[in-house]
Design a protein around this motif. Structure first.
Motif, PDB file in Angstrom:
ATOM      1  N   ALA A 188       7.816   3.337   8.397  1.00 25.71           N
ATOM      2  CA  ALA A 188       7.180   4.655   8.278  1.00 25.71           C
ATOM      3  C   ALA A 188       7.197   5.195   6.851  1.00 25.71           C
ATOM      4  O   ALA A 188       6.352   6.006   6.493  1.00 25.71           O
ATOM      5  N   GLY A 189       8.109   4.755   6.020  1.00 27.13           N
ATOM      6  CA  GLY A 189       8.145   5.233   4.642  1.00 27.13           C
ATOM      7  C   GLY A 189       7.244   4.464   3.705  1.00 27.13           C
ATOM      8  O   GLY A 189       7.140   4.818   2.508  1.00 27.13           O
ATOM      9  N   GLU A 190       6.574   3.431   4.211  1.00 22.38           N
ATOM     10  CA  GLU A 190       5.692   2.620   3.370  1.00 22.38           C
ATOM     11  C   GLU A 190       4.315   3.265   3.250  1.00 22.38           C
ATOM     12  O   GLU A 190       3.952   4.158   4.018  1.00 22.38           O
ATOM     13  N   ARG A 191       3.537   2.765   2.303  1.00 25.13           N
ATOM     14  CA  ARG A 191       2.167   3.241   2.128  1.00 25.13           C
ATOM     15  C   ARG A 191       1.212   2.219   2.738  1.00 25.13           C
ATOM     16  O   ARG A 191       1.335   1.010   2.507  1.00 25.13           O
ATOM     17  N   PHE A 192       0.265   2.727   3.510  1.00 23.15           N
ATOM     18  CA  PHE A 192      -0.725   1.878   4.159  1.00 23.15           C
ATOM     19  C   PHE A 192      -2.084   2.087   3.478  1.00 23.15           C
ATOM     20  O   PHE A 192      -2.171   2.785   2.475  1.00 23.15           O
ATOM     21  N   PHE A 193      -3.140   1.505   4.026  1.00 16.06           N
ATOM     22  CA  PHE A 193      -4.451   1.559   3.380  1.00 16.06           C
ATOM     23  C   PHE A 193      -5.480   2.270   4.249  1.00 16.06           C
ATOM     24  O   PHE A 193      -5.454   2.164   5.484  1.00 16.06           O
ATOM     25  N   GLY A 194      -6.402   2.940   3.571  1.00 16.46           N
ATOM     26  CA  GLY A 194      -7.592   3.452   4.225  1.00 16.46           C
ATOM     27  C   GLY A 194      -8.711   2.439   4.044  1.00 16.46           C
ATOM     28  O   GLY A 194      -8.505   1.342   3.515  1.00 16.46           O
ATOM     29  N   VAL A 195      -9.914   2.791   4.463  1.00 17.51           N
ATOM     30  CA  VAL A 195     -11.040   1.873   4.340  1.00 17.51           C
ATOM     31  C   VAL A 195     -12.251   2.630   3.806  1.00 17.51           C
ATOM     32  O   VAL A 195     -12.483   3.793   4.154  1.00 17.51           O
ATOM     33  N   GLN A 207      -6.838  -0.452  13.971  1.00 16.83           N
ATOM     34  CA  GLN A 207      -6.349  -1.581  13.181  1.00 16.83           C
ATOM     35  C   GLN A 207      -5.116  -1.172  12.363  1.00 16.83           C
ATOM     36  O   GLN A 207      -4.157  -1.941  12.239  1.00 16.83           O
ATOM     37  N   VAL A 208      -5.166   0.027  11.792  1.00 22.16           N
ATOM     38  CA  VAL A 208      -4.070   0.556  10.969  1.00 22.16           C
ATOM     39  C   VAL A 208      -3.738   1.950  11.496  1.00 22.16           C
ATOM     40  O   VAL A 208      -4.376   2.935  11.112  1.00 22.16           O
ATOM     41  N   PRO A 209      -2.782   2.065  12.397  1.00 21.68           N
ATOM     42  CA  PRO A 209      -2.475   3.364  13.027  1.00 21.68           C
ATOM     43  C   PRO A 209      -2.109   4.440  12.009  1.00 21.68           C
ATOM     44  O   PRO A 209      -1.529   4.159  10.956  1.00 21.68           O
ATOM     45  N   ARG A 210      -2.437   5.672  12.342  1.00 20.86           N
ATOM     46  CA  ARG A 210      -2.065   6.814  11.494  1.00 20.86           C
ATOM     47  C   ARG A 210      -0.632   7.274  11.765  1.00 20.86           C
ATOM     48  O   ARG A 210      -0.025   7.925  10.914  1.00 20.86           O
ATOM     49  N   ARG A 211      -0.110   6.944  12.940  1.00 18.60           N
ATOM     50  CA  ARG A 211       1.239   7.364  13.307  1.00 18.60           C
ATOM     51  C   ARG A 211       1.975   6.213  13.976  1.00 18.60           C
ATOM     52  O   ARG A 211       1.359   5.310  14.556  1.00 18.60           O
ATOM     53  N   THR A 212       3.270   6.252  13.917  1.00 19.50           N
ATOM     54  CA  THR A 212       4.088   5.297  14.649  1.00 19.50           C
ATOM     55  C   THR A 212       4.109   5.691  16.121  1.00 19.50           C
ATOM     56  O   THR A 212       3.728   6.812  16.473  1.00 19.50           O
ATOM     57  N   PRO A 213       4.561   4.810  17.007  1.00 18.26           N
ATOM     58  CA  PRO A 213       4.675   5.189  18.421  1.00 18.26           C
ATOM     59  C   PRO A 213       5.544   6.420  18.636  1.00 18.26           C
ATOM     60  O   PRO A 213       5.351   7.170  19.595  1.00 18.26           O
ATOM     61  N   GLY A 214       6.502   6.658  17.731  1.00 18.54           N
ATOM     62  CA  GLY A 214       7.359   7.821  17.850  1.00 18.54           C
ATOM     63  C   GLY A 214       6.796   9.085  17.245  1.00 18.54           C
ATOM     64  O   GLY A 214       7.422  10.153  17.319  1.00 18.54           O
ATOM     65  N   GLU A 219       1.682   7.128   5.886  1.00 19.31           N
ATOM     66  CA  GLU A 219       0.934   7.562   4.703  1.00 19.31           C
ATOM     67  C   GLU A 219      -0.105   6.518   4.308  1.00 19.31           C
ATOM     68  O   GLU A 219       0.169   5.313   4.299  1.00 19.31           O
ATOM     69  N   ARG A 220      -1.298   6.996   3.996  1.00 16.93           N
ATOM     70  CA  ARG A 220      -2.350   6.110   3.524  1.00 16.93           C
ATOM     71  C   ARG A 220      -2.600   6.329   2.045  1.00 16.93           C
ATOM     72  O   ARG A 220      -2.698   7.460   1.584  1.00 16.93           O
ATOM     73  N   GLY A 221      -2.720   5.199   1.341  1.00 14.81           N
ATOM     74  CA  GLY A 221      -2.978   5.264  -0.093  1.00 14.81           C
ATOM     75  C   GLY A 221      -4.405   4.869  -0.406  1.00 14.81           C
ATOM     76  O   GLY A 221      -5.354   5.462   0.096  1.00 14.81           O
ATOM     77  N   GLN A 222      -4.575   3.829  -1.194  1.00 16.42           N
ATOM     78  CA  GLN A 222      -5.896   3.412  -1.676  1.00 16.42           C
ATOM     79  C   GLN A 222      -6.764   2.889  -0.533  1.00 16.42           C
ATOM     80  O   GLN A 222      -6.279   2.231   0.388  1.00 16.42           O
ATOM     81  N   ASP A 223      -8.058   3.178  -0.606  1.00 11.24           N
ATOM     82  CA  ASP A 223      -9.019   2.610   0.336  1.00 11.24           C
ATOM     83  C   ASP A 223      -9.413   1.209  -0.119  1.00 11.24           C
ATOM     84  O   ASP A 223      -9.510   0.934  -1.320  1.00 11.24           O
ATOM     85  N   VAL A 224      -9.658   0.324   0.835  1.00  8.91           N
ATOM     86  CA  VAL A 224     -10.100  -1.038   0.541  1.00  8.91           C
ATOM     87  C   VAL A 224     -11.381  -1.302   1.323  1.00  8.91           C
ATOM     88  O   VAL A 224     -11.685  -0.615   2.298  1.00  8.91           O
ATOM     89  N   SER A 225     -12.122  -2.329   0.899  1.00 10.08           N
ATOM     90  CA  SER A 225     -13.400  -2.615   1.553  1.00 10.08           C
ATOM     91  C   SER A 225     -13.476  -4.010   2.148  1.00 10.08           C
ATOM     92  O   SER A 225     -14.338  -4.271   2.996  1.00 10.08           O
TER      93      SER A 225
END
Length: 302
Positions: A188-195, A207-214, A219-225
């Motif tokens: 949960a403390g890591e940074r994930f990606f947007g699109v 594909q990349v959840p915005r929240r954990t099951p709890g 957190e989302r950082g850079q968008d990728v394509s």
């Protein structure tokens, strides 16, 4: 020889078992015996040596099988080509795929489709997750293997071909890289990606959840394509991401590690097409996919 006589003779010559022959042809054993006896009377000599324990071809039966089998194969192919032409299945079918598409079922699907439409050429085209449905809507592809969910009123979701578990892609020196299993809660403390692009928000969230099951926010950082862009960003320590387990096989890299995820549902791949945009080629392909999945006993589990 009549068609049913040829079919029973060739099948029995391959199986050398009356029960399996009857089962394969969906007829009774009595029917197999009757047709064979009639054929042997017509020819004037036995084609099989039959005992209570075994069935074998006589020399005459072997000769007939050697000469008849290739002729029957040619006739079958000719009839299939004629049927395909009559149904308008000649031409080109563009099949889109995201990632590894139908995976190991691809070969079976292709073989089944060739039997249905030997005059149709299949061209595979990769799509990117920045716009996973766009090529289907524009007609660049006729059908598409893509990750679920797809909840679009103009698109039809067909058979599911793959169901696979998820892993967390991290840099090879990341603290989680050598874990046997990890949860999203721990990441949960890591940074994930947007699109970027036209991917539906609900689709990327799956594909990349915005929240954990709890309920913790991811957190989302850079968008990728593109997928390769995302992997390169992960290797450069710009973030982590859930991906499907087959990525570890198809996209193995020395600078990445893939750790099994314990608290994320499986990801499924299905065939999708435009609801009002099918034709004889795409309909034949859809049926080929259904047959391949059924023959496998359901979606490929990874």
């Amino acid at each position: 020889m009549e068609r049913h006589e040829t079919e029973i003779f060739l099948t029995l010559a391959d199986e050398l078992h009356f029960g399996r022959t009857a089962e394969k042809l969906l007829v009774s054993q009595a029917r197999v015996s009757q047709v064979l006896k009639r054929l042997e009377r017509k020819i004037g000599a036995p084609l099989f040596d039959r005992t209570s324990r075994s069935v074998g071809l006589t020399p005459l039966g072997r000769q007939l099988h050697t000469e008849l089998a290739p002729l029957n194969a040619q006739l079958t192919a000719l009839v299939q080509r004629a049927r395909a032409a009559a149904r308008g299945i000649d031409g080109v079918l563009n099949v889109g795929f995201l990632g590894s598409g139908a995976g190991q079922l691809t070969r079976d699907i292709r073989r089944t489709f060739r039997e249905r439409a030997p005059g149709c050429e299949v061209r595979m085209r990769e799509v990117q997750f920045a716009d996973p449905l766009g090529p289907l809507r524009t007609g660049e592809v006729d059908v598409l293997f893509t990750r679920l969910p797809v909840e679009e009123p103009d698109l039809t979701v067909g058979p599911t071909v793959v169901s696979e578990s998820r892993v967390l892609a991290v840099p090879c020196h990341h603290p989680l890289a050598h874990r046997e299993v990890v949860s999203l809660e721990e990441a949960a403390g890591e940074r994930f990606f947007g699109v970027t692009g036209g991917a539906p928000a609900y689709w990327w969230d799956a594909q990349v959840p915005r929240r954990t099951p709890g309920g913790a926010v991811l957190e989302r950082g850079q968008d990728v394509s593109t997928f390769q862009e995302m992997l390169s960003m992960i290797a450069a320590c710009q973030g982590v991401s859930p991906v499907v387990a087959s990525v570890a096989t198809y996209y193995a890299r020395p600078d990445l590690a893939y750790v099994p995820l314990a608290d994320v549902p499986n990801s499924e791949v299905a065939l999708v097409w435009r609801t009002d945009g099918t034709n004889a080629r795409s309909e034949a392909y859809i049926e080929a996919v259904r047959e391949a999945v059924a023959a496998h006993g359901g979606p490929m589990a990874l």
